[in-house]
Design a protein around this motif. Structure first.
Motif, PDB file in Angstrom:
ATOM      1  N   UNK A  34      -2.378  12.533 -15.351  1.00 46.52           N
ATOM      2  CA  UNK A  34      -3.243  11.396 -15.201  1.00 46.52           C
ATOM      3  C   UNK A  34      -2.690  10.623 -13.708  1.00 46.52           C
ATOM      4  N   UNK A  35      -2.962  11.152 -12.617  1.00 40.25           N
ATOM      5  CA  UNK A  35      -2.316  10.790 -11.289  1.00 40.25           C
ATOM      6  C   UNK A  35      -2.628   9.528 -11.154  1.00 40.25           C
ATOM      7  N   UNK A  36      -3.941   8.860 -10.932  1.00 37.50           N
ATOM      8  CA  UNK A  36      -4.295   7.712 -10.429  1.00 37.50           C
ATOM      9  C   UNK A  36      -3.712   6.420 -11.217  1.00 37.50           C
ATOM     10  N   UNK A  37      -3.930   6.714 -12.705  1.00 39.24           N
ATOM     11  CA  UNK A  37      -2.918   5.884 -13.873  1.00 39.24           C
ATOM     12  C   UNK A  37      -1.899   5.546 -13.346  1.00 39.24           C
ATOM     13  N   UNK A  38      -0.965   6.759 -12.944  1.00 37.88           N
ATOM     14  CA  UNK A  38       0.188   6.600 -12.604  1.00 37.88           C
ATOM     15  C   UNK A  38       0.571   5.672 -11.547  1.00 37.88           C
ATOM     16  N   UNK A  39      -0.263   5.932 -10.529  1.00 37.34           N
ATOM     17  CA  UNK A  39      -0.114   5.218  -9.211  1.00 37.34           C
ATOM     18  C   UNK A  39      -0.501   3.694  -9.615  1.00 37.34           C
ATOM     19  N   UNK A  40      -1.562   3.546 -10.518  1.00 41.16           N
ATOM     20  CA  UNK A  40      -1.804   2.065 -10.463  1.00 41.16           C
ATOM     21  C   UNK A  40      -0.778   1.288 -11.188  1.00 41.16           C
ATOM     22  N   UNK A  41      -0.217   2.088 -12.366  1.00 44.03           N
ATOM     23  CA  UNK A  41       1.030   1.442 -13.180  1.00 44.03           C
ATOM     24  C   UNK A  41       2.338   1.091 -12.352  1.00 44.03           C
ATOM     25  N   UNK A  42       2.558   2.255 -11.498  1.00 44.07           N
ATOM     26  CA  UNK A  42       3.762   1.965 -10.636  1.00 44.07           C
ATOM     27  C   UNK A  42       3.553   2.827  -9.320  1.00 44.07           C
ATOM     28  N   UNK A  43       3.238   2.120  -8.162  1.00 42.67           N
ATOM     29  CA  UNK A  43       2.844   2.703  -6.946  1.00 42.67           C
ATOM     30  C   UNK A  43       3.718   3.437  -6.441  1.00 42.67           C
ATOM     31  N   UNK A  44       5.067   3.298  -6.429  1.00 44.13           N
ATOM     32  CA  UNK A  44       6.291   3.816  -6.158  1.00 44.13           C
ATOM     33  C   UNK A  44       6.729   5.275  -6.828  1.00 44.13           C
ATOM     34  N   UNK A  45       5.672   5.673  -7.828  1.00 44.09           N
ATOM     35  CA  UNK A  45       6.058   6.938  -8.727  1.00 44.09           C
ATOM     36  C   UNK A  45       6.353   8.216  -7.678  1.00 44.09           C
ATOM     37  N   UNK A  46       5.483   8.340  -7.042  1.00 41.58           N
ATOM     38  CA  UNK A  46       5.424   9.718  -6.109  1.00 41.58           C
ATOM     39  C   UNK A  46       6.601   9.651  -5.141  1.00 41.58           C
ATOM     40  N   UNK A  47       6.878   8.706  -4.613  1.00 39.94           N
ATOM     41  CA  UNK A  47       8.054   8.828  -3.661  1.00 39.94           C
ATOM     42  C   UNK A  47       9.337   8.763  -4.391  1.00 39.94           C
ATOM     43  N   UNK A  48       9.514   8.061  -5.435  1.00 33.75           N
ATOM     44  CA  UNK A  48      10.367   8.040  -6.449  1.00 33.75           C
ATOM     45  C   UNK A  48      10.825   9.714  -6.818  1.00 33.75           C
ATOM     46  N   UNK A  49       9.662  10.327  -7.349  1.00 33.00           N
ATOM     47  CA  UNK A  49       9.954  11.587  -7.835  1.00 33.00           C
ATOM     48  C   UNK A  49      10.323  12.467  -6.632  1.00 33.00           C
ATOM     49  N   UNK A  50       9.624  12.335  -5.447  1.00 30.64           N
ATOM     50  CA  UNK A  50      10.085  12.955  -4.357  1.00 30.64           C
ATOM     51  C   UNK A  50      11.682  12.908  -4.036  1.00 30.64           C
ATOM     52  N   UNK A  51      12.065  11.711  -4.307  1.00 30.78           N
ATOM     53  CA  UNK A  51      13.287  11.332  -3.925  1.00 30.78           C
ATOM     54  C   UNK A  51      14.292  11.932  -4.632  1.00 30.78           C
ATOM     55  N   UNK A  52      13.843  11.976  -6.123  1.00 28.81           N
ATOM     56  CA  UNK A  52      15.057  12.665  -7.090  1.00 28.81           C
ATOM     57  C   UNK A  52      15.010  14.166  -6.948  1.00 28.81           C
ATOM     58  N   UNK A  53      13.807  14.671  -6.339  1.00 27.78           N
ATOM     59  CA  UNK A  53      13.601  16.128  -6.159  1.00 27.78           C
ATOM     60  C   UNK A  53      14.584  16.607  -4.882  1.00 27.78           C
ATOM     61  N   UNK A  54      14.460  15.581  -4.066  1.00 28.90           N
ATOM     62  CA  UNK A  54      15.520  15.771  -2.708  1.00 28.90           C
ATOM     63  C   UNK A  54      16.598  15.759  -3.124  1.00 28.90           C
ATOM     64  N   UNK A  55      17.184  14.755  -4.089  1.00 26.65           N
ATOM     65  CA  UNK A  55      18.674  14.331  -4.544  1.00 26.65           C
ATOM     66  C   UNK A  55      19.076  15.715  -5.322  1.00 26.65           C
ATOM     67  N   UNK A  56      18.258  16.174  -6.095  1.00 28.80           N
ATOM     68  CA  UNK A  56      18.465  17.544  -6.888  1.00 28.80           C
ATOM     69  C   UNK A  56      18.814  18.631  -5.749  1.00 28.80           C
ATOM     70  N   UNK A  57      17.929  18.980  -4.887  1.00 30.28           N
ATOM     71  CA  UNK A  57      18.268  19.772  -3.853  1.00 30.28           C
ATOM     72  C   UNK A  57      19.358  19.808  -3.247  1.00 30.28           C
TER      73      UNK A  57
END
Length: 90
Positions: A34-57
Motif C-alpha cells: 500500500x505505497x500511496x497510503x504509506x506515503x500519506x501517513x509518513x512522507x519520509x518512509x521511502x527515504x528512510x527505508x533507503x537510508x537504512x538499506x544504505x546503512x546495512x550495505x
C-alpha cells in the motif's frame, strides 16, 4: 501487526506527536504493498527505508566510505520529516 508496534513515549506521556510518529505503520504499509497510503501517513518512509538499506550495505561493504552519503541522506530525511510535521500540525 499493530499489537507488536512500539508506542511513542512523546505521544503517550505528553500527548504530542513526534517527528517519527507513523513511521512504523508506514513501513508495514509499504511491505503490504500500500505505497500511496504509506506515503500519506509518513512522507519520509521511502527515504528512510533507503537510508537504512544504505546503512546495512555500509556494514557489509567495508571497502567504500559511506559516511558522506549517509550524512546527506540523514539531512534529507530530517528536512522531509520537519516539513511533513509542520504541514500536518499547522
Amino acid at each position: 501487526m499493530e499489537d507488536f508496534m512500539l508506542t511513542c513515549p512523546s505521544k503517550k506521556f505528553l500527548g504530542v506527536e513526534c517527528l517519527g510518529c507513523g513511521a512504523q505503520r508506514a513501513v508495514v504499509l509499504v511491505f503490504e504493498g500500500k505505497f500511496s497510503e504509506a506515503f500519506h501517513l509518513y512522507p519520509a518512509v521511502y527515504t528512510l527505508l533507503l537510508f537504512f538499506f544504505t546503512l546495512g550495505v555500509s556494514f557489509i561493504d567495508r571497502k567504500r566510505k559511506y559516511s558522506s552519503i549517509l550524512l546527506g541522506m540523514a539531512v534529507v530525511n530530517l528536512i522531509i520529516m520537519v516539513v511533513a510535521y509542520a504541514y500536518k500540525h499547522y
